[in-house]
Design a protein around this motif. Sequence first.
Motif, PDB file in Angstrom:
ATOM      1  N   VAL A  49       0.799  -1.242   0.050  1.00  0.00           N
ATOM      2  CA  VAL A  49       0.154   0.071   0.050  1.00  0.00           C
ATOM      3  C   VAL A  49       0.871   1.283  -0.009  1.00  0.00           C
ATOM      4  N   LEU A  50       1.748   1.069   1.072  1.00  0.00           N
ATOM      5  CA  LEU A  50       2.589   2.624   0.981  1.00  0.00           C
ATOM      6  C   LEU A  50       3.569   2.617  -0.225  1.00  0.00           C
ATOM      7  N   GLY A  51       4.112   1.637  -0.846  1.00  0.00           N
ATOM      8  CA  GLY A  51       4.727   1.577  -1.977  1.00  0.00           C
ATOM      9  C   GLY A  51       4.017   1.893  -3.133  1.00  0.00           C
ATOM     10  N   THR A  52       2.913   1.504  -3.360  1.00  0.00           N
ATOM     11  CA  THR A  52       2.024   1.859  -4.586  1.00  0.00           C
ATOM     12  C   THR A  52       1.708   3.435  -4.329  1.00  0.00           C
ATOM     13  N   GLY A  53       1.453   3.979  -3.315  1.00  0.00           N
ATOM     14  CA  GLY A  53       1.267   5.435  -3.068  1.00  0.00           C
ATOM     15  C   GLY A  53       2.445   6.134  -3.369  1.00  0.00           C
ATOM     16  N   LEU A  54       3.483   5.670  -2.971  1.00  0.00           N
ATOM     17  CA  LEU A  54       4.884   6.434  -3.135  1.00  0.00           C
ATOM     18  C   LEU A  54       5.323   6.495  -4.440  1.00  0.00           C
ATOM     19  N   VAL A  55       5.112   5.355  -5.343  1.00  0.00           N
ATOM     20  CA  VAL A  55       5.212   5.567  -6.810  1.00  0.00           C
ATOM     21  C   VAL A  55       4.058   6.455  -7.630  1.00  0.00           C
ATOM     22  N   THR A  56       3.043   6.088  -6.981  1.00  0.00           N
ATOM     23  CA  THR A  56       2.069   7.269  -7.790  1.00  0.00           C
ATOM     24  C   THR A  56       2.221   8.632  -7.441  1.00  0.00           C
ATOM     25  N   LEU A  57       2.625   9.027  -6.181  1.00  0.00           N
ATOM     26  CA  LEU A  57       2.993  10.446  -5.960  1.00  0.00           C
ATOM     27  C   LEU A  57       4.350  10.814  -6.613  1.00  0.00           C
ATOM     28  N   GLY A  58       5.060   9.846  -6.818  1.00  0.00           N
ATOM     29  CA  GLY A  58       6.273  10.219  -7.661  1.00  0.00           C
ATOM     30  C   GLY A  58       6.202  10.584  -8.980  1.00  0.00           C
TER      31      GLY A  58
END
Length: 146
Positions: free
Chosen positions: A79-88
């Motif tokens: 969940v956090l990784g997906t959110g971080l790549v989307t924010l990136g």
Amino acid sequence: MSGGGAPVSGRRPIRLRLSEADPWSVMVTGFLLLAGLGVLVVATAGVSWIMLNAMAPDVLPAFSTFLAVAVGVVTVEVVLGTGLVTLGAFLYNLSAQYSGGVEIAVTEALTGPPPAHVRTLLLMARARRRLRTQIPARTQSDRRTD
């Protein structure tokens, strides 16, 4: 022989400008990669628990507890990784509006096969030509009798 164009130097540059990243595609790709990594982590944790339990029984917590903790950690990671790549991807799009994006230049070598391969191909072509002259061609009547 080139008609006034750029001289052929054996390399042809290919330029690509990455000016925008689609956040949805980045999110889906990131989720799939992180989910696959999570499956590997849970499987590794399970195998590790089995091996450690075989070496030292009754030292580790129950397998279900161990697996629940591993699945919880992997879920948070996905969940956090997906959110971080989307924010990136969103941040990259914002910065690409001002900088123009990233330009990638790739050069493709336009060299032929090595001389040893060329000699081998020539020898094979000569042998084929010799065989074709030595083996008589089949006529239409020979083909009908087969």
